[in-house]
Write a protein that holds these residues in place. Structure first.
Motif, PDB file in Angstrom:
ATOM      1  N   TYR A 130       0.645  -1.165  -0.002  1.00 49.13           N
ATOM      2  CA  TYR A 130       0.071   0.012   0.277  1.00 49.13           C
ATOM      3  C   TYR A 130       0.780   1.242   0.057  1.00 49.13           C
ATOM      4  CZ  TYR A 130      -4.763  -1.713   0.862  1.00 49.13           C
ATOM      5  OH  TYR A 130      -5.882  -2.329   0.365  1.00 49.13           O
ATOM      6  N   PHE A 131       1.817   1.191   0.861  1.00 53.01           N
ATOM      7  CA  PHE A 131       2.703   2.469   0.975  1.00 53.01           C
ATOM      8  C   PHE A 131       3.438   2.817  -0.103  1.00 53.01           C
ATOM      9  CE2 PHE A 131       0.820   2.488   5.541  1.00 53.01           C
ATOM     10  CZ  PHE A 131       0.762   3.918   5.640  1.00 53.01           C
ATOM     11  N   GLN A 132       4.168   1.682  -0.787  1.00 51.62           N
ATOM     12  CA  GLN A 132       4.876   1.785  -2.099  1.00 51.62           C
ATOM     13  C   GLN A 132       3.891   2.348  -3.045  1.00 51.62           C
ATOM     14  OE1 GLN A 132       8.448   1.251  -1.535  1.00 51.62           O
ATOM     15  NE2 GLN A 132       8.061   0.437  -3.445  1.00 51.62           N
ATOM     16  N   HIS A 133       2.858   2.174  -3.083  1.00 45.55           N
ATOM     17  CA  HIS A 133       1.718   2.486  -3.968  1.00 45.55           C
ATOM     18  C   HIS A 133       1.378   3.987  -3.678  1.00 45.55           C
ATOM     19  CE1 HIS A 133      -0.843   2.540  -7.375  1.00 45.55           C
ATOM     20  NE2 HIS A 133      -1.812   1.812  -7.041  1.00 45.55           N
ATOM     21  N   PHE A 134       1.115   4.352  -2.458  1.00 45.19           N
ATOM     22  CA  PHE A 134       0.895   5.613  -2.088  1.00 45.19           C
ATOM     23  C   PHE A 134       1.817   6.758  -2.433  1.00 45.19           C
ATOM     24  CE2 PHE A 134      -1.602   3.592   1.806  1.00 45.19           C
ATOM     25  CZ  PHE A 134      -2.760   3.459   0.786  1.00 45.19           C
TER      26      PHE A 134
ATOM     27  N   ILE B  17       0.552  10.697  -2.685  1.00 44.74           N
ATOM     28  CA  ILE B  17      -0.495  11.065  -1.677  1.00 44.74           C
ATOM     29  C   ILE B  17       0.063  10.671  -0.295  1.00 44.74           C
ATOM     30  CG2 ILE B  17      -2.250  10.741  -3.325  1.00 44.74           C
ATOM     31  CD1 ILE B  17      -2.970   8.006  -2.447  1.00 44.74           C
ATOM     32  N   LEU B  18      -0.464  11.475   0.764  1.00 42.21           N
ATOM     33  CA  LEU B  18      -0.265  11.012   1.995  1.00 42.21           C
ATOM     34  C   LEU B  18      -1.314  10.639   2.625  1.00 42.21           C
ATOM     35  CD1 LEU B  18       1.830  11.726   4.456  1.00 42.21           C
ATOM     36  CD2 LEU B  18       0.995  13.778   4.589  1.00 42.21           C
ATOM     37  N   ILE B  19      -1.041   9.276   3.454  1.00 42.50           N
ATOM     38  CA  ILE B  19      -2.016   8.553   4.067  1.00 42.50           C
ATOM     39  C   ILE B  19      -1.524   8.569   5.610  1.00 42.50           C
ATOM     40  CG2 ILE B  19      -3.284   6.349   4.383  1.00 42.50           C
ATOM     41  CD1 ILE B  19      -4.026   7.833   1.858  1.00 42.50           C
ATOM     42  N   THR B  20      -2.308   8.912   6.310  1.00 45.00           N
ATOM     43  CA  THR B  20      -1.760   9.050   7.795  1.00 45.00           C
ATOM     44  C   THR B  20      -2.093   7.737   8.473  1.00 45.00           C
ATOM     45  OG1 THR B  20      -3.971   9.640   8.684  1.00 45.00           O
ATOM     46  CG2 THR B  20      -2.808  11.488   7.863  1.00 45.00           C
ATOM     47  N   GLU B  21      -1.269   7.567   9.530  1.00 43.12           N
ATOM     48  CA  GLU B  21      -1.707   6.240  10.264  1.00 43.12           C
ATOM     49  C   GLU B  21      -2.884   6.007  10.541  1.00 43.12           C
ATOM     50  OE1 GLU B  21       0.339   3.619  10.857  1.00 43.12           O
ATOM     51  OE2 GLU B  21       2.068   4.458   9.671  1.00 43.12           O
ATOM     52  N   ASP B  22      -3.713   7.155  11.089  1.00 38.51           N
ATOM     53  CA  ASP B  22      -4.958   6.726  11.467  1.00 38.51           C
ATOM     54  C   ASP B  22      -5.930   6.461  10.413  1.00 38.51           C
ATOM     55  OD1 ASP B  22      -4.211   7.500  14.329  1.00 38.51           O
ATOM     56  OD2 ASP B  22      -5.143   9.790  13.906  1.00 38.51           O
ATOM     57  N   MET B  23      -5.638   6.937   9.159  1.00 40.21           N
ATOM     58  CA  MET B  23      -6.481   6.516   8.056  1.00 40.21           C
ATOM     59  C   MET B  23      -6.142   5.370   7.808  1.00 40.21           C
ATOM     60  SD  MET B  23      -6.737   8.476   4.248  1.00 40.21           S
ATOM     61  CE  MET B  23      -6.807  10.155   5.252  1.00 40.21           C
ATOM     62  N   TYR B  24      -5.022   5.078   7.818  1.00 43.02           N
ATOM     63  CA  TYR B  24      -4.578   3.352   7.257  1.00 43.02           C
ATOM     64  C   TYR B  24      -5.229   2.427   8.004  1.00 43.02           C
ATOM     65  CZ  TYR B  24      -1.946  -0.445   6.066  1.00 43.02           C
ATOM     66  OH  TYR B  24      -1.632  -1.729   5.246  1.00 43.02           O
ATOM     67  N   THR B  25      -5.167   2.864   9.546  1.00 43.22           N
ATOM     68  CA  THR B  25      -5.653   1.803  10.434  1.00 43.22           C
ATOM     69  C   THR B  25      -7.339   1.920  10.286  1.00 43.22           C
ATOM     70  OG1 THR B  25      -4.013   2.378  12.141  1.00 43.22           O
ATOM     71  CG2 THR B  25      -6.216   1.515  12.985  1.00 43.22           C
ATOM     72  N   SER B  26      -7.807   2.918   9.659  1.00 42.60           N
ATOM     73  CA  SER B  26      -9.298   2.748   9.517  1.00 42.60           C
ATOM     74  C   SER B  26      -9.696   1.860   8.429  1.00 42.60           C
ATOM     75  CB  SER B  26      -9.848   4.112   9.324  1.00 42.60           C
ATOM     76  OG  SER B  26      -9.578   4.599   8.050  1.00 42.60           O
TER      77      SER B  26
ATOM     78  N   PHE C  54      -9.453   1.712  -2.196  1.00 41.23           N
ATOM     79  CA  PHE C  54      -8.951   2.389  -3.309  1.00 41.23           C
ATOM     80  C   PHE C  54     -10.007   3.443  -3.795  1.00 41.23           C
ATOM     81  CE2 PHE C  54      -5.107  -0.185  -3.961  1.00 41.23           C
ATOM     82  CZ  PHE C  54      -4.143   0.682  -3.536  1.00 41.23           C
ATOM     83  N   GLN C  55     -11.387   3.083  -3.529  1.00 42.62           N
ATOM     84  CA  GLN C  55     -12.218   3.897  -3.816  1.00 42.62           C
ATOM     85  C   GLN C  55     -12.307   4.890  -3.091  1.00 42.62           C
ATOM     86  OE1 GLN C  55     -14.791   3.433  -6.838  1.00 42.62           O
ATOM     87  NE2 GLN C  55     -14.944   5.509  -6.188  1.00 42.62           N
ATOM     88  N   ARG C  56     -12.108   4.848  -1.830  1.00 45.66           N
ATOM     89  CA  ARG C  56     -12.332   5.865  -0.754  1.00 45.66           C
ATOM     90  C   ARG C  56     -10.987   6.813  -1.024  1.00 45.66           C
ATOM     91  NH1 ARG C  56     -12.094   3.338   5.109  1.00 45.66           N
ATOM     92  NH2 ARG C  56     -11.676   5.651   5.859  1.00 45.66           N
ATOM     93  N   ILE C  57      -9.957   6.264  -1.239  1.00 44.44           N
ATOM     94  CA  ILE C  57      -8.621   6.861  -1.702  1.00 44.44           C
ATOM     95  C   ILE C  57      -8.881   7.964  -3.060  1.00 44.44           C
ATOM     96  CG2 ILE C  57      -6.463   7.041  -2.399  1.00 44.44           C
ATOM     97  CD1 ILE C  57      -6.079   4.691  -0.476  1.00 44.44           C
ATOM     98  N   LYS C  58      -9.470   7.298  -4.083  1.00 40.59           N
ATOM     99  CA  LYS C  58      -9.859   8.063  -5.159  1.00 40.59           C
ATOM    100  C   LYS C  58     -10.691   9.256  -4.978  1.00 40.59           C
ATOM    101  CE  LYS C  58     -12.176   7.150  -9.772  1.00 40.59           C
ATOM    102  NZ  LYS C  58     -11.165   7.696 -10.448  1.00 40.59           N
ATOM    103  N   ASP C  59     -11.760   8.901  -4.096  1.00 39.86           N
ATOM    104  CA  ASP C  59     -12.672   9.823  -3.769  1.00 39.86           C
ATOM    105  C   ASP C  59     -11.885  11.243  -3.249  1.00 39.86           C
ATOM    106  OD1 ASP C  59     -14.437   8.518  -5.254  1.00 39.86           O
ATOM    107  OD2 ASP C  59     -15.621   7.709  -3.479  1.00 39.86           O
ATOM    108  N   LEU C  60     -11.392  10.693  -2.139  1.00 42.82           N
ATOM    109  CA  LEU C  60     -10.853  11.685  -1.091  1.00 42.82           C
ATOM    110  C   LEU C  60      -9.708  12.462  -1.883  1.00 42.82           C
ATOM    111  CD1 LEU C  60     -10.465  12.683   1.741  1.00 42.82           C
ATOM    112  CD2 LEU C  60      -8.785  10.912   2.085  1.00 42.82           C
ATOM    113  N   PHE C  61      -8.756  12.003  -2.405  1.00 45.53           N
ATOM    114  CA  PHE C  61      -7.751  12.665  -3.303  1.00 45.53           C
ATOM    115  C   PHE C  61      -8.067  13.193  -4.647  1.00 45.53           C
ATOM    116  CE2 PHE C  61      -5.788  10.340   0.287  1.00 45.53           C
ATOM    117  CZ  PHE C  61      -4.819  11.413   0.712  1.00 45.53           C
TER     118      PHE C  61
ATOM    119  N   ILE D 195      -6.191  -0.936  -8.083  1.00 46.01           N
ATOM    120  CA  ILE D 195      -6.031  -2.408  -7.256  1.00 46.01           C
ATOM    121  C   ILE D 195      -4.896  -3.266  -8.006  1.00 46.01           C
ATOM    122  CG2 ILE D 195      -7.327  -4.503  -6.898  1.00 46.01           C
ATOM    123  CD1 ILE D 195     -10.197  -2.653  -6.964  1.00 46.01           C
ATOM    124  N   GLN D 196      -4.720  -3.427  -9.238  1.00 46.73           N
ATOM    125  CA  GLN D 196      -3.859  -4.206  -9.801  1.00 46.73           C
ATOM    126  C   GLN D 196      -2.798  -3.770  -9.473  1.00 46.73           C
ATOM    127  OE1 GLN D 196      -4.953  -7.236 -11.345  1.00 46.73           O
ATOM    128  NE2 GLN D 196      -2.881  -7.507 -11.058  1.00 46.73           N
ATOM    129  N   ARG D 197      -2.304  -2.433  -9.312  1.00 44.57           N
ATOM    130  CA  ARG D 197      -0.711  -2.172  -9.123  1.00 44.57           C
ATOM    131  C   ARG D 197      -0.465  -2.663  -7.897  1.00 44.57           C
ATOM    132  NH1 ARG D 197       4.101  -2.422  -9.794  1.00 44.57           N
ATOM    133  NH2 ARG D 197       5.394  -0.601  -8.907  1.00 44.57           N
TER     134      ARG D 197
END
Length: 209
Positions: free
Chosen positions: A16-20, A25-34, A44-51, A61-63
């Motif tokens: 995930y973090f390699q892909h981020f 994009i910056l994903i916080t620890e709290d967001m990743y835990t969620s 990735f749908q959430r991330i796509k919408d958020l960013f 997903i495939q990457r």
């Protein structure tokens, strides 16, 4: 599966973090835990919408899966969690039906099951990728319970995540929360019983719950 049968979380986290990083994009620890307990598609749908990413969700997903698969194949220390193989064999030998209900993709589940020879113990495998909503939505557990030869009130879920426990309870199922060092950021308080070691449960103790 993840966090209960095998700890692939470090491999998922790496992927995930390699892909981020690739997506800048910056994903916080709290967001990743969620994200725990969510399918890759929903993450990735959430991330796509958020960013507001232009990328197609399927490509994202495939990457991530490609990065995960490369890391999975080179991680030699990937092992089943302590005590879980003994518990699986104990329940299976005593005629308890085992069904896997995991947010992981079918490909990932199959890789883990083939690597550790687990297919022989489970009658069904249910993947979160088949459901539009991830845990804490109860759909995956409702479906798994429908596949059981036992009535719903005799089904039992073992979960290690906040979302997983909530999904099990929302499905009306008895839930054991597995409080391991892998799940310290998770709230298991809604579980009917909490254990910290698989030595605490076996065929005899489970039939008395």
């Amino acid at each position: 599966m993840d966090g209960v049968i095998v700890d692939t979380e470090p491999v998922h986290r790496y992927a995930y973090f390699q892909h981020f990083d690739e997506l800048d994009i910056l994903i916080t620890e709290d967001m990743y835990t969620s994200f725990t307990g969510n399918s890759t598609r929903n993450v990735f749908q959430r991330i796509k919408d958020l960013f507001e990413l232009d990328h197609d969700v399927e490509d994202l997903i495939q990457r991530k899966r490609n990065i995960f698969n490369d890391a999975f194949d080179t991680k030699e220390d990937l092992q089943l969690l302590d005590g879980v193989e003994k518990l699986i064999k104990d329940l299976h030998q005593n005629g308890i039906q085992l069904i896997l209900a995991s947010s992981a993709s079918k490909v990932t589940i199959d890789r883990v099951f083939r690597r550790f020879g687990l297919h022989q113990y489970f009658t069904h495998i249910v993947s979160g990728e088949d459901f539009p909503k991830s845990k804490p939505h109860p759909a995956i557990f409702e479906h798994a319970a429908s596949l059981s030869v036992a009535p719903k009130d005799e089904c039992l879920v073992i979960e290690d995540s906040t979302n997983g426990v909530r999904a099990a309870k929302a499905a009306g199922l008895f839930c054991i929360g597995y409080d391991s060092h892998h799940s310290k950021a998770q709230d298991l308080s809604e579980a009917d019983k909490i254990i910290s070691d698989f030595e605490e449960v076996n065929f005899q103790t489970i039939t008395k719950l």
